[in-house]
Structure formats: structure tokens, C-alpha cells
Write a protein that holds these residues in place. Structure first.
Motif, PDB file in Angstrom:
ATOM      1  N   ILE A 132       3.881   4.136  -5.374  1.00 13.94           N
ATOM      2  CA  ILE A 132       3.365   3.575  -4.124  1.00 13.94           C
ATOM      3  C   ILE A 132       2.890   2.135  -4.348  1.00 13.94           C
ATOM      4  O   ILE A 132       3.172   1.233  -3.545  1.00 13.94           O
ATOM      5  CB  ILE A 132       2.219   4.444  -3.572  1.00 13.94           C
ATOM      6  CG1 ILE A 132       2.760   5.804  -3.122  1.00 13.94           C
ATOM      7  CG2 ILE A 132       1.514   3.746  -2.407  1.00 13.94           C
ATOM      8  CD1 ILE A 132       1.692   6.769  -2.666  1.00 13.94           C
ATOM      9  N   LEU A 133       2.186   1.902  -5.454  1.00 16.03           N
ATOM     10  CA  LEU A 133       1.722   0.552  -5.770  1.00 16.03           C
ATOM     11  C   LEU A 133       2.904  -0.395  -5.984  1.00 16.03           C
ATOM     12  O   LEU A 133       2.875  -1.552  -5.544  1.00 16.03           O
ATOM     13  CB  LEU A 133       0.836   0.584  -7.019  1.00 16.03           C
ATOM     14  CG  LEU A 133      -0.547   1.210  -6.836  1.00 16.03           C
ATOM     15  CD1 LEU A 133      -1.221   1.421  -8.183  1.00 16.03           C
ATOM     16  CD2 LEU A 133      -1.414   0.321  -5.947  1.00 16.03           C
ATOM     17  N   THR A 134       3.949   0.108  -6.659  1.00 16.55           N
ATOM     18  CA  THR A 134       5.144  -0.710  -6.863  1.00 16.55           C
ATOM     19  C   THR A 134       5.811  -1.046  -5.539  1.00 16.55           C
ATOM     20  O   THR A 134       6.276  -2.172  -5.316  1.00 16.55           O
ATOM     21  CB  THR A 134       6.138   0.023  -7.776  1.00 16.55           C
ATOM     22  OG1 THR A 134       5.494   0.367  -9.004  1.00 16.55           O
ATOM     23  CG2 THR A 134       7.349  -0.859  -8.080  1.00 16.55           C
ATOM     24  N   ALA A 135       5.865  -0.068  -4.630  1.00 16.25           N
ATOM     25  CA  ALA A 135       6.440  -0.309  -3.300  1.00 16.25           C
ATOM     26  C   ALA A 135       5.625  -1.343  -2.530  1.00 16.25           C
ATOM     27  O   ALA A 135       6.192  -2.193  -1.826  1.00 16.25           O
ATOM     28  CB  ALA A 135       6.510   1.001  -2.524  1.00 16.25           C
ATOM     29  N   LEU A 136       4.300  -1.294  -2.673  1.00 15.62           N
ATOM     30  CA  LEU A 136       3.450  -2.285  -2.009  1.00 15.62           C
ATOM     31  C   LEU A 136       3.727  -3.692  -2.543  1.00 15.62           C
ATOM     32  O   LEU A 136       3.765  -4.661  -1.777  1.00 15.62           O
ATOM     33  CB  LEU A 136       1.977  -1.932  -2.201  1.00 15.62           C
ATOM     34  CG  LEU A 136       1.448  -0.717  -1.419  1.00 15.62           C
ATOM     35  CD1 LEU A 136      -0.005  -0.444  -1.796  1.00 15.62           C
ATOM     36  CD2 LEU A 136       1.569  -0.953   0.084  1.00 15.62           C
ATOM     37  N   ILE A 137       3.925  -3.788  -3.861  1.00 15.48           N
ATOM     38  CA  ILE A 137       4.232  -5.088  -4.457  1.00 15.48           C
ATOM     39  C   ILE A 137       5.562  -5.619  -3.918  1.00 15.48           C
ATOM     40  O   ILE A 137       5.687  -6.794  -3.562  1.00 15.48           O
ATOM     41  CB  ILE A 137       4.285  -4.975  -5.995  1.00 15.48           C
ATOM     42  CG1 ILE A 137       2.892  -4.651  -6.547  1.00 15.48           C
ATOM     43  CG2 ILE A 137       4.805  -6.268  -6.616  1.00 15.48           C
ATOM     44  CD1 ILE A 137       2.886  -4.370  -8.029  1.00 15.48           C
ATOM     45  N   GLY A 177      -4.070  -2.477   0.578  1.00 16.60           N
ATOM     46  CA  GLY A 177      -3.779  -1.166   0.012  1.00 16.60           C
ATOM     47  C   GLY A 177      -3.888  -1.120  -1.500  1.00 16.60           C
ATOM     48  O   GLY A 177      -4.060  -0.032  -2.081  1.00 16.60           O
ATOM     49  N   PHE A 178      -3.808  -2.278  -2.166  1.00 19.88           N
ATOM     50  CA  PHE A 178      -3.859  -2.299  -3.625  1.00 19.88           C
ATOM     51  C   PHE A 178      -5.166  -1.734  -4.185  1.00 19.88           C
ATOM     52  O   PHE A 178      -5.146  -0.832  -5.027  1.00 19.88           O
ATOM     53  CB  PHE A 178      -3.635  -3.722  -4.147  1.00 19.88           C
ATOM     54  CG  PHE A 178      -2.219  -4.184  -4.052  1.00 19.88           C
ATOM     55  CD1 PHE A 178      -1.251  -3.708  -4.924  1.00 19.88           C
ATOM     56  CD2 PHE A 178      -1.836  -5.087  -3.086  1.00 19.88           C
ATOM     57  CE1 PHE A 178       0.068  -4.124  -4.835  1.00 19.88           C
ATOM     58  CE2 PHE A 178      -0.528  -5.512  -2.977  1.00 19.88           C
ATOM     59  CZ  PHE A 178       0.433  -5.031  -3.855  1.00 19.88           C
ATOM     60  N   VAL A 226      -0.988  -5.529   3.911  1.00 18.20           N
ATOM     61  CA  VAL A 226      -0.442  -4.810   2.750  1.00 18.20           C
ATOM     62  C   VAL A 226      -1.312  -4.955   1.491  1.00 18.20           C
ATOM     63  O   VAL A 226      -1.583  -3.958   0.813  1.00 18.20           O
ATOM     64  CB  VAL A 226       1.004  -5.270   2.469  1.00 18.20           C
ATOM     65  CG1 VAL A 226       1.485  -4.782   1.102  1.00 18.20           C
ATOM     66  CG2 VAL A 226       1.938  -4.735   3.549  1.00 18.20           C
ATOM     67  N   PRO A 227      -1.802  -6.167   1.133  1.00 16.80           N
ATOM     68  CA  PRO A 227      -2.634  -6.275  -0.075  1.00 16.80           C
ATOM     69  C   PRO A 227      -3.903  -5.431  -0.039  1.00 16.80           C
ATOM     70  O   PRO A 227      -4.460  -5.114  -1.091  1.00 16.80           O
ATOM     71  CB  PRO A 227      -2.980  -7.774  -0.139  1.00 16.80           C
ATOM     72  CG  PRO A 227      -1.903  -8.443   0.611  1.00 16.80           C
ATOM     73  CD  PRO A 227      -1.534  -7.500   1.712  1.00 16.80           C
ATOM     74  N   ALA A 231       7.032  -4.812  -1.061  1.00 16.30           N
ATOM     75  CA  ALA A 231       6.864  -5.168   0.348  1.00 16.30           C
ATOM     76  C   ALA A 231       6.149  -6.503   0.498  1.00 16.30           C
ATOM     77  O   ALA A 231       6.526  -7.339   1.329  1.00 16.30           O
ATOM     78  CB  ALA A 231       6.092  -4.065   1.070  1.00 16.30           C
ATOM     79  N   GLN A 232       5.125  -6.716  -0.326  1.00 14.79           N
ATOM     80  CA  GLN A 232       4.391  -7.974  -0.271  1.00 14.79           C
ATOM     81  C   GLN A 232       5.287  -9.146  -0.655  1.00 14.79           C
ATOM     82  O   GLN A 232       5.215 -10.229  -0.053  1.00 14.79           O
ATOM     83  CB  GLN A 232       3.179  -7.908  -1.208  1.00 14.79           C
ATOM     84  CG  GLN A 232       2.338  -9.162  -1.259  1.00 14.79           C
ATOM     85  CD  GLN A 232       1.650  -9.441   0.068  1.00 14.79           C
ATOM     86  OE1 GLN A 232       1.543  -8.562   0.909  1.00 14.79           O
ATOM     87  NE2 GLN A 232       1.202 -10.672   0.257  1.00 14.79           N
TER      88      GLN A 232
END
Length: 372
Positions: A85-90, A52-53, A49-50, A92-93
Motif C-alpha cells: 500500500i505504501l509503495t502504491a502511494l509512492i 496516507g504515509f 495522498v502524502p 500515485a504521488q
């Protein structure tokens, strides 16, 4: 004695039998293997996941500057959608990190408890000759220090090793896809700097360990002097003991200053080499942006990935050394677990021994096991 301890600490060697022993210790994980595999899933996904940042941050910059056109831009839409999308990645992480840490902790704590119980159970079943040949402090260290090393690896080091390996492979793959030319330039200057840093760091740790060993020797002098203070006083040896201690302290200071000198040089080298490498990559990438084959957002993402890769390259050797220490600890633990029990001590835990009290002595003789 000091030199023997020093040699043991500096060199970590693990034989093939050592790795086999480590694998044999994994039997304690079997009752919790489903939970541990679930934690591994959280670990791998949480390591991907990281990655993707940097990609979406670069896309955010390209969208803001209006440099990127085509399918990806039309699919992502506006800047707000990329930010979501970036917020969703955060998010999820965050969730994956919590699940991974808690899952590994749950399995590790239960596994270590089982190992400690198995060790203590085995110790209770061993004959007196075993205890006469070993010190109690050594056996206690097996249950505490060696098990703690194994716990550190199962809970943290092994997970960190996989995370950094995934980051390294994923980062290199991404930058190769984006710009093979810039990747080649980075590989020319960046890995050698990291390798030199790792070698230099080991050299410093070697001198730091030597300083710690010298300091331990001074503590031995203090312990000897105070423990035998009556003898020191009886022979008026105060000045002799002080002279020994002063000489030992001078040796500590001399070696500590040498280690600090190397550490200062190392810090200066890191500042110059790392920042110099980043500047060189940015300079080369900026020229590519100016010429057209690379977009500014991709350059931004490339730099972040380069930092990720550098951190993984620098951290993997330390994590691997921790794993080697744990493998060495499992060899010592297996030595105890592999000892043959004393006859009559392996009782079924569900049953209790019934002692009648009817004892008959016939032709009885006694000797200590180690002093026949």
C-alpha cells in the motif's frame, strides 16, 4: 532615492482594487481553464495522498509489534500488504506530481505568452505622449519582471499554497482523531514556536533587505564615479570619491554583520525550539504509550504529522507574500492594458492596411505632446 526604494521593498500592500485587478487578469486563463482545473484536481489529490504515509507507517509499526488488533489489522493483513500500500502511494504521488507540474507549466507558459503579446500590442498602439512620460526600462520591466512574478505564482506559489493548506487541515484533523489529548499538548507548545519563528524570520529579512539596499547605493557611487571619470580627474576628486566609497562600504559591513548576528541567533533558536518541541511531544506521547491509551505506531505517525504541520505553518506566510507581490505586479500590468489606444492603431489582425500614398497637407502645425 535609496530610502524610497527601501520603503517600497519592505512593505507589500494590496488594496481591494488590487485584488479586483488580479481577478481581471484571470481572463487570460479562460482559453485554458479546463486544463488548469484538471491541474487543480491533480494538485488537491496529490496533496491528500502524502497524508496516507504517516498513517500506514504507523500501522506498519503496530503490525510489526503486534500491538494493534481488530478490524483494521484483519483488513490489512500482514506487513507485506501494508508495504505494498505504501509503495502504491509512492507511485500515485509520483504520477500526480508529474501531471500537476506539467499541466500547470503548460497553462502558465501559454498564458504568459498571451499576456506578453497583449502588453506589447497595447504599447505599440499608445501615443507618443505615453512614452515621453515613462522610461523604456520601466516598460521593459513590466513585460519581463512583473510577468515573471505572475508566472511564478500561477506555476508554483499558488499550487504550494493550496498544498500546504491541505496538509495543514488534513494533518490537524488526523491527529485530533487519533489523540485529542496529545494534540492539545502539541498545540500548547508547537504553534507559538512556529509563529515566533515566522516573526523572527521577517525581522531578519528586513535587515537583509536593508543590507542589499546599502550595497546598491555603493554600486551607484561606483557607476557615478566611473561614468564621470573625466570630471573626477579634472577636479582631482579621486580621494573624495574613494572616501565616499569607503564610508558606504563600512555602512554595508556594519549592517551585514548586524543581520548575520540576528541570523545566527535565529538558527540557534530554531535548533533549540523545534527539536525541544519534538522531544517534549515524544516524551508526553511515550508516557501515553506506557499508560496504554496510545499505541507506539500512532505515536510515530503523530510525530511525522507534526513535522508536516510545522512545515506548512512556517511556509504559508512566505508563499502568501509571493502571491501578494504578484497581485501588485498585476496592478502595474493592468495600467498598461487599460491605457487608451491611439486612434487608427487598432487594426484587425486578419486585414492589412492599404496605404494609397495620396497625402495632402492643409493648415498643419506641430508640437511635442509634453512640450506644447
Amino acid at each position: 532615492m535609496g530610502s524610497g526604494r527601501r520603503g517600497k521593498r519592505e512593505r507589500i500592500k494590496v488594496s481591494k482594487d488590487g485584488w479586483k485587478t488580479a481577478r481581471a487578469m484571470l481572463r487570460f486563463l479562460k482559453p485554458y481553464r479546463t486544463t488548469y482545473l484538471l491541474g487543480m484536481v491533480f494538485l488537491v489529490v496529490g496533496s491528500v495522498v502524502p497524508l496516507g504515509f504517516p498513517y500506514f507507517l504507523g500501522d506498519l509499526i503496530n503490525s510489526a509489534t503486534g500491538d494493534r488488533e481488530g478490524a483494521l489489522r484483519s483488513a490489512l493483513g500482514q506487513i507485506d500488504e501494508i508495504a505494498l500500500i505504501l509503495t502504491a502511494l509512492i507511485g500515485a504521488q509520483m504520477v500526480l506530481s508529474f501531471l500537476r507540474v506539467y499541466t500547470f507549466s503548460l497553462v502558465t507558459q501559454k498564458t504568459m505568452a498571451d499576456i506578453r503579446y497583449a502588453l506589447f500590442e497595447r504599447l505599440m498602439q499608445l501615443p507618443m505622449v505615453f512614452f515621453e512620460q515613462r522610461r523604456v526600462g520601466e516598460l521593459t520591466s513590466r513585460i519581463t519582471a512583473d510577468v515573471e512574478k505572475l508566472q511564478q505564482v500561477l506555476a508554483i506559489s499558488f499550487a504550494e499554497f493550496i498544498r500546504q493548506a491541505v496538509t495543514l487541515i488534513g494533518g490537524i484533523t488526523w491527529i485530533l482523531v487519533v489523540s485529542p489529548r496529545l494534540t492539545l499538548f502539541m498545540l500548547i507548545i508547537f504553534p507559538p514556536v512556529v509563529i515566533i519563528s515566522v516573526i523572527f524570520g521577517r525581522f531578519i529579512r528586513k535587515h537583509s533587505k536593508k543590507t542589499q539596499d546599502d550595497l546598491a547605493e555603493t554600486n551607484v557611487l561606483v557607476e557615478e564615479g566611473l561614468h564621470n571619470i573625466s570630471i573626477v580627474k579634472a577636479f582631482t576628486n579621486e580621494f573624495f570619491e574613494l572616501s565616499r566609497y569607503r564610508g558606504s562600504l563600512k555602512k554595508v559591513v556594519r549592517n551585514a554583520l548586524k543581520a548575520d548576528l540576528y541570523r545566527a541567533l535565529f538558527i540557534s533558536f530554531i535548533i533549540m525550539a523545534m527539536f525541544g518541541s519534538i522531544i517534549a511531544v515524544i516524551w508526553f506521547g511515550a508516557k501515553m504509550v506506557q499508560e496504554g491509551p496510545l499505541e507506539i505506531g500512532d505515536l510515530f505517525a503523530f510525530i511525522i504529522f507534526m513535522v508536516f504541520i510545522g512545515g506548512s505553518l512556517g511556509g504559508l506566510p512566505d508563499v502568501y507574500s509571493q502571491i501578494l507581490k504578484a497581485v501588485g505586479a498585476t496592478e502595474r500590468l493592468q495600467e498598461i492594458l487599460g491605457e487608451e489606444s491611439e486612434p487608427g492603431t487598432e487594426l484587425n489582425q486578419t486585414e492589412s492596411a492599404v496605404l494609397e500614398g495620396d497625402i495632402h497637407y492643409d493648415n498643419v502645425r506641430f508640437t511635442y505632446p509634453t512640450r506644447p
